[in-house]
Design a protein around this motif. Structure first.
Motif, PDB file in Angstrom:
ATOM      1  N   VAL A  79      -7.715  -3.498 -23.383  1.00 35.70           N
ATOM      2  CA  VAL A  79      -7.908  -2.872 -22.072  1.00 35.70           C
ATOM      3  C   VAL A  79      -6.958  -3.487 -21.053  1.00 35.70           C
ATOM      4  O   VAL A  79      -6.363  -2.773 -20.229  1.00 35.70           O
ATOM      5  CB  VAL A  79      -9.371  -3.018 -21.618  1.00 35.70           C
ATOM      6  N   GLN A  80      -6.780  -4.789 -21.098  1.00 37.28           N
ATOM      7  CA  GLN A  80      -5.866  -5.444 -20.171  1.00 37.28           C
ATOM      8  C   GLN A  80      -4.445  -4.902 -20.322  1.00 37.28           C
ATOM      9  O   GLN A  80      -3.755  -4.641 -19.327  1.00 37.28           O
ATOM     10  CB  GLN A  80      -5.865  -6.959 -20.409  1.00 37.28           C
ATOM     11  N   GLU A  81      -4.011  -4.727 -21.554  1.00 37.73           N
ATOM     12  CA  GLU A  81      -2.641  -4.262 -21.784  1.00 37.73           C
ATOM     13  C   GLU A  81      -2.482  -2.796 -21.395  1.00 37.73           C
ATOM     14  O   GLU A  81      -1.464  -2.411 -20.808  1.00 37.73           O
ATOM     15  CB  GLU A  81      -2.281  -4.470 -23.253  1.00 37.73           C
ATOM     16  N   VAL A  82      -3.486  -1.974 -21.702  1.00 34.85           N
ATOM     17  CA  VAL A  82      -3.398  -0.554 -21.346  1.00 34.85           C
ATOM     18  C   VAL A  82      -3.377  -0.372 -19.834  1.00 34.85           C
ATOM     19  O   VAL A  82      -2.614   0.449 -19.296  1.00 34.85           O
ATOM     20  CB  VAL A  82      -4.573   0.226 -21.977  1.00 34.85           C
ATOM     21  N   MET A  83      -4.190  -1.155 -19.113  1.00 36.36           N
ATOM     22  CA  MET A  83      -4.285  -1.001 -17.663  1.00 36.36           C
ATOM     23  C   MET A  83      -3.048  -1.499 -16.925  1.00 36.36           C
ATOM     24  O   MET A  83      -2.929  -1.289 -15.723  1.00 36.36           O
ATOM     25  CB  MET A  83      -5.526  -1.715 -17.147  1.00 36.36           C
ATOM     26  N   LEU A  84      -2.122  -2.137 -17.623  1.00 35.40           N
ATOM     27  CA  LEU A  84      -0.857  -2.512 -16.980  1.00 35.40           C
ATOM     28  C   LEU A  84      -0.034  -1.280 -16.625  1.00 35.40           C
ATOM     29  O   LEU A  84       0.864  -1.355 -15.780  1.00 35.40           O
ATOM     30  CB  LEU A  84      -0.052  -3.436 -17.900  1.00 35.40           C
ATOM     31  N   ALA A  85      -0.347  -0.146 -17.246  1.00 33.31           N
ATOM     32  CA  ALA A  85       0.354   1.099 -16.922  1.00 33.31           C
ATOM     33  C   ALA A  85      -0.256   1.816 -15.729  1.00 33.31           C
ATOM     34  O   ALA A  85       0.279   2.837 -15.290  1.00 33.31           O
ATOM     35  CB  ALA A  85       0.354   2.030 -18.138  1.00 33.31           C
ATOM     36  N   ALA A  86      -1.372   1.310 -15.202  1.00 30.58           N
ATOM     37  CA  ALA A  86      -2.042   1.944 -14.068  1.00 30.58           C
ATOM     38  C   ALA A  86      -1.580   1.297 -12.762  1.00 30.58           C
ATOM     39  O   ALA A  86      -1.507   0.066 -12.667  1.00 30.58           O
ATOM     40  CB  ALA A  86      -3.552   1.817 -14.203  1.00 30.58           C
ATOM     41  N   PRO A  87      -1.277   2.077 -11.730  1.00 29.63           N
ATOM     42  CA  PRO A  87      -0.837   1.481 -10.464  1.00 29.63           C
ATOM     43  C   PRO A  87      -1.922   0.672  -9.775  1.00 29.63           C
ATOM     44  O   PRO A  87      -1.609  -0.277  -9.050  1.00 29.63           O
ATOM     45  CB  PRO A  87      -0.428   2.699  -9.628  1.00 29.63           C
ATOM     46  N   THR A  88      -3.194   1.016  -9.987  1.00 26.55           N
ATOM     47  CA  THR A  88      -4.273   0.296  -9.316  1.00 26.55           C
ATOM     48  C   THR A  88      -4.332  -1.176  -9.733  1.00 26.55           C
ATOM     49  O   THR A  88      -4.694  -2.034  -8.931  1.00 26.55           O
ATOM     50  CB  THR A  88      -5.622   0.957  -9.622  1.00 26.55           C
ATOM     51  N   THR A  89      -3.979  -1.465 -10.980  1.00 21.97           N
ATOM     52  CA  THR A  89      -4.009  -2.857 -11.450  1.00 21.97           C
ATOM     53  C   THR A  89      -3.077  -3.726 -10.623  1.00 21.97           C
ATOM     54  O   THR A  89      -3.451  -4.818 -10.171  1.00 21.97           O
ATOM     55  CB  THR A  89      -3.608  -2.913 -12.934  1.00 21.97           C
ATOM     56  N   HIS A  90      -1.877  -3.268 -10.400  1.00 17.65           N
ATOM     57  CA  HIS A  90      -0.890  -4.058  -9.657  1.00 17.65           C
ATOM     58  C   HIS A  90      -1.190  -4.049  -8.165  1.00 17.65           C
ATOM     59  O   HIS A  90      -0.921  -5.042  -7.468  1.00 17.65           O
ATOM     60  CB  HIS A  90       0.503  -3.509  -9.940  1.00 17.65           C
ATOM     61  N   ALA A 132       0.823  -1.201   0.000  1.00 18.17           N
ATOM     62  CA  ALA A 132       0.000   0.000   0.000  1.00 18.17           C
ATOM     63  C   ALA A 132       0.860   1.256   0.000  1.00 18.17           C
ATOM     64  O   ALA A 132       0.512   2.261  -0.635  1.00 18.17           O
ATOM     65  CB  ALA A 132      -0.931  -0.007   1.215  1.00 18.17           C
ATOM     66  N   ALA A 133       1.992   1.220   0.707  1.00 18.79           N
ATOM     67  CA  ALA A 133       2.888   2.375   0.729  1.00 18.79           C
ATOM     68  C   ALA A 133       3.458   2.644  -0.659  1.00 18.79           C
ATOM     69  O   ALA A 133       3.544   3.809  -1.093  1.00 18.79           O
ATOM     70  CB  ALA A 133       4.017   2.140   1.731  1.00 18.79           C
ATOM     71  N   LEU A 134       3.829   1.588  -1.384  1.00 19.62           N
ATOM     72  CA  LEU A 134       4.305   1.775  -2.757  1.00 19.62           C
ATOM     73  C   LEU A 134       3.206   2.333  -3.650  1.00 19.62           C
ATOM     74  O   LEU A 134       3.444   3.206  -4.492  1.00 19.62           O
ATOM     75  CB  LEU A 134       4.798   0.440  -3.320  1.00 19.62           C
ATOM     76  N   HIS A 135       2.001   1.826  -3.457  1.00 19.86           N
ATOM     77  CA  HIS A 135       0.879   2.325  -4.251  1.00 19.86           C
ATOM     78  C   HIS A 135       0.582   3.790  -3.915  1.00 19.86           C
ATOM     79  O   HIS A 135       0.268   4.587  -4.809  1.00 19.86           O
ATOM     80  CB  HIS A 135      -0.355   1.469  -4.002  1.00 19.86           C
ATOM     81  N   LEU A 136       0.685   4.143  -2.652  1.00 16.29           N
ATOM     82  CA  LEU A 136       0.459   5.532  -2.258  1.00 16.29           C
ATOM     83  C   LEU A 136       1.500   6.461  -2.864  1.00 16.29           C
ATOM     84  O   LEU A 136       1.200   7.622  -3.186  1.00 16.29           O
ATOM     85  CB  LEU A 136       0.480   5.640  -0.733  1.00 16.29           C
ATOM     86  N   PHE A 137       2.719   5.987  -3.026  1.00 14.83           N
ATOM     87  CA  PHE A 137       3.753   6.774  -3.681  1.00 14.83           C
ATOM     88  C   PHE A 137       3.314   7.161  -5.091  1.00 14.83           C
ATOM     89  O   PHE A 137       3.491   8.308  -5.536  1.00 14.83           O
ATOM     90  CB  PHE A 137       5.057   5.981  -3.709  1.00 14.83           C
ATOM     91  N   ALA A 138       2.696   6.204  -5.801  1.00 12.87           N
ATOM     92  CA  ALA A 138       2.218   6.471  -7.160  1.00 12.87           C
ATOM     93  C   ALA A 138       0.935   7.299  -7.154  1.00 12.87           C
ATOM     94  O   ALA A 138       0.783   8.245  -7.938  1.00 12.87           O
ATOM     95  CB  ALA A 138       2.002   5.159  -7.906  1.00 12.87           C
TER      96      ALA A 138
END
Length: 374
Positions: free
Chosen positions: A315-326, A263-269
């Motif tokens: 959509v799957q490939e584009v959302m790999l650039a979003a932090p929420t996916t990971h 969560a801390a890494l995600h919050l950084f993004a």
């Protein structure tokens, strides 16, 4: 040491500013308490006490078995009606399902002749209609199969499918809803808090005060990231402990410490994204509109609502650039399946990379905005 001291003091200033904003404090408390509890309990299971009516035109033991097979919590006790009352009851919304058992149904079934049972469904109740139709079919076919096996002495099928539900054996919505609400709210609140902090300084004129102080844009931005990230991280931990585990009694399978690290890494993004959006907006209403355009796709397409495998390949490939996916991937793996770091190091690495890129882009935009103001 001077840089670290400056970042620390600027972060404390952000915390004091947040403490003086009662609306933001209410939002934080509500987001990680009542919102979590409501998401887990307010939405009942898909099929719960569904009203059903049965027209028994056969009055046979097999028909009685079928009638008695419908019981709570999936179905309300069946309402016995005649054939003329089916359409009237569906029109009035008295029941969602109407099952019509035809005359001589048991005799035809024992003789091996083809016979049909009519099921009428009120499809305006979409969630119940979709799931309940399958339930009704399974119940009717199961009762007919067991009845024929007993009456005709037919040996049971030698293959038995033993279903084992892992991680959520009773398929309780509260277990899934509470944790996913925390995951979504971490993203939402981190963007809101950092963006609102920057816009609040612009509206109050305190940005000009910072420009005449011996501080750099990097120090200002890092201070906002760590202070608002700390608030969200603390609220998420307390929500997991007090609301999810305490009030809702939802078991956490994995390491809470590992989840908090993710969560801390995600919050950084996410906080970097919030600052970037705040530099694009000139006021809080504009920032709110940008939030709608960004936050809804991030949450709907991240895998928190529907599995990513069911989405179009693009959509799957584009959302790999979003932090929420990971973040959703690692959070579900840790909290639901008890995964260790060896199973989630890939989304951890992806979050660190995406966060660094977003931080660099936000810092460049922040510097440009400050230069224009100066």
């Amino acid at each position: 040491m001077r840089v670290l001291s400056t970042i620390y003091r600027l972060g404390v200033k952000e915390l004091w500013s947040l403490a003086r904003d009662p609306m933001m404090l209410v939002l934080i408390v509500y987001t990680f308490t009542a919102s979590i509890y409501a998401a887990a309990t307010a939405q009942p299971e898909t099929l719960h006490m569904a009203p059903i009516a049965i027209v028994d035109e056969d009055a046979s033991p097999l028909a009685q078995r079928i009638v008695s097979a419908f019981f709570p919590p999936q179905f309300s006790p069946p309402l016995l009606v005649d054939a003329a009352g089916v359409d009237h009851g569906l029109d009035l919304g008295r029941f969602t399902f109407a099952l019509d058992i035809p005359p001589n149904f048991q005799r035809d079934a024992l003789a091996g002749r083809q016979t049909q049972i009519q099921l009428n469904v009120d499809a305006t109740r979409m969630s119940q209609a979709f799931t309940g139709s399958g339930y009704v079919q399974q119940i009717v076919l199961g009762e007919v199969r067991d009845f024929l096996a007993r009456e005709k002495g037919v040996a049971p099928v030698p293959v038995d499918l033993a279903m084992h539900m892992r991680f959520n054996p009773n398929l309780e919505h509260a277990w899934f809803g509470a944790l996913m609400e925390i995951i979504n709210n971490v993203t939402m609140l981190s963007i809101i808090l950092t963006g609102a902090a920057l816009i609040r300084e612009r509206e109050h004129g305190t940005v000009e005060h910072l420009l005449v102080m011996p501080v750099t844009p990097l120090e200002i931005m890092v201070a906002k990231v760590w202070s608002m990230g700390l608030v969200v991280l603390t609220a998420a931990f307390l929500s997991l402990t007090l609301v999810v585990r305490g009030a809702l009694h939802v078991p956490i399978q994995g390491s809470v410490a590992l989840f908090m690290l993710g969560a801390a890494l995600h919050l950084f993004a996410a906080t970097s994204m919030g600052i970037f959006l705040a530099t694009l907006a000139r006021s809080m209403p504009q920032f709110g509109m940008l939030m709608v355009l960004v936050l809804i796709p991030l949450q709907l397409l991240s895998g928190s609502v529907t599995p990513r495998e069911s989405m179009p390949k693009l959509v799957q490939e584009v959302m790999l650039a979003a932090p929420t996916t990971h973040f959703v991937e690692l959070a579900q793996a840790i909290l639901y399946r008890g995964a260790g770091f060896d199973a989630v190091w890939v989304p951890f690495l992806a979050l660190a990379t995406i966060g660094s890129v977003l931080f660099a882009l936000s810092l460049a935009r922040f510097r440009k905005t400050i230069a224009l103001m100066a």
